[in-house]
Design a protein around this motif. Structure first.
Motif, PDB file in Angstrom:
ATOM      1  N   HIS A  73       0.823  -1.196   0.000  1.00 56.49           N
ATOM      2  CA  HIS A  73       0.000   0.000   0.000  1.00 56.49           C
ATOM      3  C   HIS A  73       0.858   1.248   0.000  1.00 56.49           C
ATOM      4  CE1 HIS A  73      -2.795  -3.043   1.709  1.00 56.49           C
ATOM      5  NE2 HIS A  73      -3.524  -2.531   0.751  1.00 56.49           N
ATOM      6  N   MET A  75       0.815   5.745  -0.233  1.00 60.42           N
ATOM      7  CA  MET A  75       0.090   6.996  -0.090  1.00 60.42           C
ATOM      8  C   MET A  75       0.644   7.964  -1.126  1.00 60.42           C
ATOM      9  SD  MET A  75      -2.059   6.458   2.317  1.00 60.42           S
ATOM     10  CE  MET A  75      -2.671   8.111   2.494  1.00 60.42           C
ATOM     11  N   GLU A  88       2.737   3.157   3.082  1.00 58.64           N
ATOM     12  CA  GLU A  88       1.612   3.474   3.959  1.00 58.64           C
ATOM     13  C   GLU A  88       2.027   3.524   5.435  1.00 58.64           C
ATOM     14  OE1 GLU A  88      -2.992   2.132   4.365  1.00 58.64           O
ATOM     15  OE2 GLU A  88      -1.515   0.509   4.363  1.00 58.64           O
ATOM     16  N   TRP A  91       4.018   6.685   6.151  1.00 57.10           N
ATOM     17  CA  TRP A  91       3.120   7.837   6.126  1.00 57.10           C
ATOM     18  C   TRP A  91       2.308   7.923   7.414  1.00 57.10           C
ATOM     19  CZ3 TRP A  91       2.377  12.346   4.028  1.00 57.10           C
ATOM     20  CH2 TRP A  91       1.138  12.982   4.186  1.00 57.10           C
ATOM     21  N   ASN A  92       1.768   6.781   7.856  1.00 51.97           N
ATOM     22  CA  ASN A  92       0.968   6.768   9.082  1.00 51.97           C
ATOM     23  C   ASN A  92       1.784   7.201  10.292  1.00 51.97           C
ATOM     24  OD1 ASN A  92      -1.343   6.006   7.716  1.00 51.97           O
ATOM     25  ND2 ASN A  92      -1.025   3.831   8.088  1.00 51.97           N
TER      26      ASN A  92
END
Length: 113
Positions: A73, A75, A88, A91-92
């Motif tokens: 995944h 972003m 992902e 980014w989180n």
């Protein structure tokens, strides 16, 4: 054009006219400094031209996916003149960090949102 971001753990994608201008600025820097040479290798040396496939997808080369830990995944973050592509999870983690308004430059502190 897609390449590794010189400072953050993400990839950065530019429209070709933007890329050309930025690449010229980076390339014009003197190679006499070790960090400048490293920047050129990371930013210019890994750059690849991107094209969408018939389904509107971009195929990110495995070497660039590996360098930022991009697995399943991603972003995609639009920033006016470029896109950033983050794993992902990375980014989180970044999103969990609070923005310290007092640590921002004065030019940013004066903005109204």
């Amino acid at each position: 054009m897609l390449t590794q971001h010189p400072y953050d753990a993400c990839l950065v994608m530019y429209p070709f006219p933007e890329w050309r201008d930025i690449a010229r600025q980076v390339a014009s820097q003197s190679d006499s400094h070790t960090q400048v040479r490293a920047l050129k290798r990371r930013f210019l040396g890994q750059a690849v031209e991107m094209e969408m496939d018939g389904n509107g997808r971009l195929l990110v080369p495995p070497e660039l996916r590996s360098v930022v830990g991009l697995e399943k995944h991603a972003m995609l973050v639009g920033l006016m003149h470029r896109f950033e592509i983050w794993a992902e999870e990375t980014w989180n983690q970044l999103e969990q960090q609070d923005l310290d308004q007092d640590a921002m430059p004065e030019s940013v502190q004066s903005l109204s949102f």
